[in-house]
Scaffold this motif. Sequence first.
Motif, PDB file in Angstrom:
ATOM      1  N   UNK A 343       0.783  -1.206  -0.093  1.00 62.40           N
ATOM      2  CA  UNK A 343       0.015  -0.127   0.075  1.00 62.40           C
ATOM      3  C   UNK A 343       0.757   1.150  -0.032  1.00 62.40           C
ATOM      4  N   UNK A 344       0.259   2.338  -0.800  1.00 58.80           N
ATOM      5  CA  UNK A 344       1.407   3.722  -0.445  1.00 58.80           C
ATOM      6  C   UNK A 344       1.272   4.209   0.817  1.00 58.80           C
ATOM      7  N   UNK A 345       2.298   4.892   0.941  1.00 59.93           N
ATOM      8  CA  UNK A 345       2.523   5.668   2.259  1.00 59.93           C
ATOM      9  C   UNK A 345       2.792   7.120   1.766  1.00 59.93           C
ATOM     10  N   UNK A 346       2.313   7.979   2.590  1.00 62.13           N
ATOM     11  CA  UNK A 346       1.204   7.603   3.605  1.00 62.13           C
ATOM     12  C   UNK A 346      -0.426   7.375   2.847  1.00 62.13           C
ATOM     13  N   UNK A 347      -1.002   6.632   3.852  1.00 65.90           N
ATOM     14  CA  UNK A 347      -2.263   6.280   3.140  1.00 65.90           C
ATOM     15  C   UNK A 347      -3.230   5.860   4.419  1.00 65.90           C
ATOM     16  N   UNK A 348      -4.593   5.690   4.335  1.00 69.05           N
ATOM     17  CA  UNK A 348      -5.253   5.335   5.622  1.00 69.05           C
ATOM     18  C   UNK A 348      -4.678   4.056   6.452  1.00 69.05           C
ATOM     19  N   UNK A 359     -10.301   3.596  10.909  1.00 71.89           N
ATOM     20  CA  UNK A 359     -10.526   4.710   9.950  1.00 71.89           C
ATOM     21  C   UNK A 359     -11.962   4.380   9.297  1.00 71.89           C
ATOM     22  N   UNK A 360     -12.849   5.359   9.387  1.00 70.29           N
ATOM     23  CA  UNK A 360     -14.250   5.278   8.595  1.00 70.29           C
ATOM     24  C   UNK A 360     -14.541   6.296   7.827  1.00 70.29           C
ATOM     25  N   UNK A 361     -14.659   5.883   6.387  1.00 68.08           N
ATOM     26  CA  UNK A 361     -14.799   6.905   5.204  1.00 68.08           C
ATOM     27  C   UNK A 361     -16.189   6.589   4.628  1.00 68.08           C
ATOM     28  N   UNK A 362     -17.406   7.127   5.168  1.00 66.74           N
ATOM     29  CA  UNK A 362     -18.613   6.570   4.754  1.00 66.74           C
ATOM     30  C   UNK A 362     -18.674   6.715   3.118  1.00 66.74           C
ATOM     31  N   UNK A 363     -18.039   7.972   2.705  1.00 64.68           N
ATOM     32  CA  UNK A 363     -18.099   8.056   1.170  1.00 64.68           C
ATOM     33  C   UNK A 363     -16.658   8.164   0.747  1.00 64.68           C
ATOM     34  N   UNK A 364     -15.844   7.384   0.034  1.00 69.34           N
ATOM     35  CA  UNK A 364     -14.799   7.204  -0.329  1.00 69.34           C
ATOM     36  C   UNK A 364     -14.436   8.763  -1.092  1.00 69.34           C
ATOM     37  N   UNK A 365     -13.483   9.312  -0.750  1.00 70.12           N
ATOM     38  CA  UNK A 365     -12.894  10.383  -1.418  1.00 70.12           C
ATOM     39  C   UNK A 365     -11.841  10.293  -2.773  1.00 70.12           C
ATOM     40  N   UNK A 366     -12.566   9.878  -3.637  1.00 70.57           N
ATOM     41  CA  UNK A 366     -11.878   9.573  -5.080  1.00 70.57           C
ATOM     42  C   UNK A 366     -11.325  10.635  -5.962  1.00 70.57           C
ATOM     43  N   UNK A 367     -11.408  11.882  -5.308  1.00 71.05           N
ATOM     44  CA  UNK A 367     -11.018  13.199  -6.167  1.00 71.05           C
ATOM     45  C   UNK A 367      -9.408  12.781  -6.216  1.00 71.05           C
ATOM     46  N   UNK A 371      -4.646   9.754  -1.530  1.00 74.90           N
ATOM     47  CA  UNK A 371      -3.881   8.588  -1.669  1.00 74.90           C
ATOM     48  C   UNK A 371      -4.238   7.561  -2.703  1.00 74.90           C
ATOM     49  N   UNK A 372      -5.304   7.697  -3.507  1.00 78.56           N
ATOM     50  CA  UNK A 372      -5.546   6.777  -4.440  1.00 78.56           C
ATOM     51  C   UNK A 372      -4.960   7.080  -5.673  1.00 78.56           C
ATOM     52  N   UNK A 373      -4.422   8.232  -5.647  1.00 80.25           N
ATOM     53  CA  UNK A 373      -3.521   8.653  -6.930  1.00 80.25           C
ATOM     54  C   UNK A 373      -2.225   7.903  -6.864  1.00 80.25           C
ATOM     55  N   UNK A 374      -1.993   7.470  -5.801  1.00 79.94           N
ATOM     56  CA  UNK A 374      -0.518   6.686  -5.794  1.00 79.94           C
ATOM     57  C   UNK A 374      -0.888   5.178  -5.756  1.00 79.94           C
ATOM     58  N   UNK A 375      -2.149   4.649  -6.001  1.00 78.12           N
ATOM     59  CA  UNK A 375      -2.275   3.226  -6.050  1.00 78.12           C
ATOM     60  C   UNK A 375      -3.388   3.251  -6.943  1.00 78.12           C
ATOM     61  N   UNK A 377      -3.885   0.601  -9.156  1.00 76.09           N
ATOM     62  CA  UNK A 377      -4.599  -0.568  -9.129  1.00 76.09           C
ATOM     63  C   UNK A 377      -5.776  -0.537  -8.450  1.00 76.09           C
ATOM     64  N   UNK A 378      -5.598  -0.196  -7.044  1.00 72.28           N
ATOM     65  CA  UNK A 378      -6.949  -0.229  -6.176  1.00 72.28           C
ATOM     66  C   UNK A 378      -7.773   0.781  -6.699  1.00 72.28           C
ATOM     67  N   UNK A 379      -7.233   2.071  -7.154  1.00 70.05           N
ATOM     68  CA  UNK A 379      -8.316   2.823  -7.536  1.00 70.05           C
ATOM     69  C   UNK A 379      -9.129   2.395  -8.854  1.00 70.05           C
ATOM     70  N   UNK A 380      -8.658   1.710  -9.615  1.00 69.59           N
ATOM     71  CA  UNK A 380      -9.256   1.005 -10.640  1.00 69.59           C
ATOM     72  C   UNK A 380     -10.336  -0.013 -10.354  1.00 69.59           C
ATOM     73  N   UNK A 381     -10.056  -0.539  -9.486  1.00 72.53           N
ATOM     74  CA  UNK A 381     -10.899  -1.858  -9.077  1.00 72.53           C
ATOM     75  C   UNK A 381     -12.110  -1.072  -8.307  1.00 72.53           C
ATOM     76  N   UNK A 382     -11.714   0.032  -7.474  1.00 69.22           N
ATOM     77  CA  UNK A 382     -12.797   0.408  -6.727  1.00 69.22           C
ATOM     78  C   UNK A 382     -13.913   1.160  -7.774  1.00 69.22           C
ATOM     79  N   UNK A 383     -13.421   1.832  -8.599  1.00 74.02           N
ATOM     80  CA  UNK A 383     -14.299   2.429  -9.542  1.00 74.02           C
ATOM     81  C   UNK A 383     -14.837   1.571 -10.342  1.00 74.02           C
ATOM     82  N   UNK A 384     -14.232   0.485 -10.837  1.00 70.53           N
ATOM     83  CA  UNK A 384     -15.202  -0.611 -11.827  1.00 70.53           C
ATOM     84  C   UNK A 384     -16.131  -1.111 -10.943  1.00 70.53           C
ATOM     85  N   UNK A 385     -16.211  -1.583  -9.481  1.00 67.42           N
ATOM     86  CA  UNK A 385     -16.959  -2.540  -8.856  1.00 67.42           C
ATOM     87  C   UNK A 385     -17.897  -1.258  -7.873  1.00 67.42           C
ATOM     88  N   UNK A 386     -17.757   0.024  -8.103  1.00 66.66           N
ATOM     89  CA  UNK A 386     -18.645   0.885  -7.457  1.00 66.66           C
ATOM     90  C   UNK A 386     -18.164   0.637  -5.795  1.00 66.66           C
TER      91      UNK A 386
END
Length: 823
Positions: A343-348, A359-367, A371-375, A377-386
Amino acid sequence: MARARDTMPDAGQGAGHTAGTAMAAVDAHGVVVAWGREAERLSGLSATDVIGRCAGRLLADPEVILRAPAFTDRSRRGDGWSGTAGLRRADGSLLDVYLRVCPLTERDGGVRWLVTATEMTTVPSWPMNGAGVQALLTGAPIGIAVRDTDLRCTWVNDALALQDGIPREKRLGRRLTEVLPGPEAESVEAVMRLVLKSGEPLVDHEYRTWMSTNPQQEHSFSTSFFRLDDADGRTLGVCAMSVDVTDRQRARERLAVLSEASTRIGTTLEVMRTGQELADLAVARIADFVAVDLAESVALGEDSLARLGSTNGYVPAFRRAGVASIHAGNPESLWSRGDVVSVPAPSPFTEVLASGESHLEPVVNASRGTWLDRDQGRSDRMRTHAMHSLMIVPIHARGAVLGVAVFFRMGDSVPFEADDLRLAEELVARAALSLDSARRYVREHAAALALQRNLLPGRLDGGVAVEVASHYVPADTQSGVGGDWFDVIPLSGARVALVVGDVVGHGINAAATMGRLRASVHTLANMDLCPDELLAHLDDTISRLDAEDSGTPGRVGAEAGTTCLYAVYDPATRRCTMARAGHPPPVVISPQGRVWVPDLPAGLPLGVGPASFEAVDLELPEGCVIAFYSDGLVETRDQDIDAGIRRLGTVLARPDRPLDELCTAAFDTLPTRALEDDATLLLARTRSLMPSQIATWDLPHDPVVVAHARALATAQLTGWGLEALTATTELIVSELVTNAVRHGAGSITLRLIRHEVLVCEVTDASDSVPRLRHARPTDEGGRGLFLVAQLSSRRGTRHSSTGKTVWAEQEINMPGPLRTLEA
């Protein structure tokens, strides 16, 4: 006249919050039209006596009701009225009661009154005036609604609107399915129809519905229903009393999940399996996708990570121990079980491990800029599967950080909230204890196994006496490895000692005890003791060690109860002498494949009390296979030890096969399930020395025989082609024979044995032990054994029933040490 059946159903029966309340109905003219069973009990008047009479005549002051604003002021009828009054009982006595009068609007616009009465002993002492009733209706947690026979709402209090968010105006005149469409509302209406038809109250009917003010928030309600009848037995409608039990329902669901976790998580002491059990349980109950990532050292049973450090922006800290999803095949996961997770550092993730907080993130901040900019692969999976809602919970137990549990919700699932996080934390906390126990078990099991393997012989060498092979399998139990051991110990005169033992218990203590006993057996074997004498000395040693351990706090004496089998084989005579202490007997297979078990006295296990051991002497042909084993190889729950010994003999009845293959074949016959105890097998195929390798001379007890002994030894070495050892051998023979003449008794026997080493033995009838001395420069003697020790690689003395034998060995392939000594 009213009939007895015209009584009202006792709505309070079965509902604790309405028990003891008398109910009646009064028409617009003040005439009683319905009389409940609790009213009969309270007043002593039956429904036949009351229905059709003026309600005011039942009171000590009939003007009480007429002075009530709800009756005199039509604009205030919706508020109802409450107050105290004296009720005339059947026996003429007066009973102070608290009255509550509520209007029931009929479909034709007429008004009827629902009157409830409660004894003043059960009513609070504070005054119940109109303002108090209004406050009660506004703040009461119980919602009340009255519906007609068509299930249309005719009256509702304020609390019900607060519960489900439906205003009074929208509810009055409508059915429940018209304001709350859906299967749950249809189910509630089916219950109300059943109550209208049967007249039987229904208490604590639970249903769920979505709040109109917040469509994503689901609430649970517990509602009780009872039917309302008039004096003629005609059904007026149904009354529903509702309580919001959302918190209770959620608590019940949390308890159910945690209860299930106690039986489904931690079923084994395997770290990776426990992680998968946590993921499997949490999916669908808490989240749509769950991953359990543990510090890599946890799976190996090592100490967990205290702090993470980054390498090129990534933290290779985790290994995926569990993953589960509502979708088959876990398409949301970038990694499979056992894969290293970065996982990238820093990250949740790193923040959770650094702080120890979830760590609780009711609505993931994908802007952008997160930290998702540095990950990617995980960002693409999260977007693909909502995947839109995230929780990360640290897994730590007893101060050790074990990893993280990651929870996602996807698609149409509602976002996580604080209650979900609390449930996840409780679930992970329980799983963490199982994970920590598994980690500690893995560490202790690995330590015990490493200790045992390090204490067991690394390479077995039977010399010229026997060919050996061994196989050891530790028990696959939660207690860990046991204390089985085996050994092959070279002795003087080309002989070899074969030993197998079994310490009581399992785990690191048993392995440590095994190491102590193996060292003791080596020490006693170097003294060239007979098998029965060696076991007697070992029994004394174990009893002493056990007494020392029992007196030391924190130590457990595990030696007592140990079993052992000790055998000595001499290739010169092909005789095998053996004795056992409570251990299973050996199995002997002749060169022709005949299997037999020697009649060897069992003896008591070591350290259990006074015991004597008896040795048996066997003559074995060359090529025999002797099997030494522990009971874990031949004894199981469904098979006794005799049947196991027969099974082992059948497998080994092919002595021409390599010993390693026989070992493997013996273990292949074991049940496929995990072993209940350690299993050990030591196989030895006997060899014998050729007559040409041994030279023996009987010498008289006379000083002149020393020179003759040197001459005999020199001639024999020349015949063997060992002229290089002539000088050193002459000195050794001279010193040993001289000692036998001076300090021994009876006839003297000189024997030379040539195998991998050259052995010189001198035997006499005396039992005195020669001792090595360091002579002073002025001494005329005392240097004989010192010279022997310098000229030989090993030396010693062994006793027999006829005397003693002093022996010395020389390496054949080494240059004579005499020149080195002289230099």
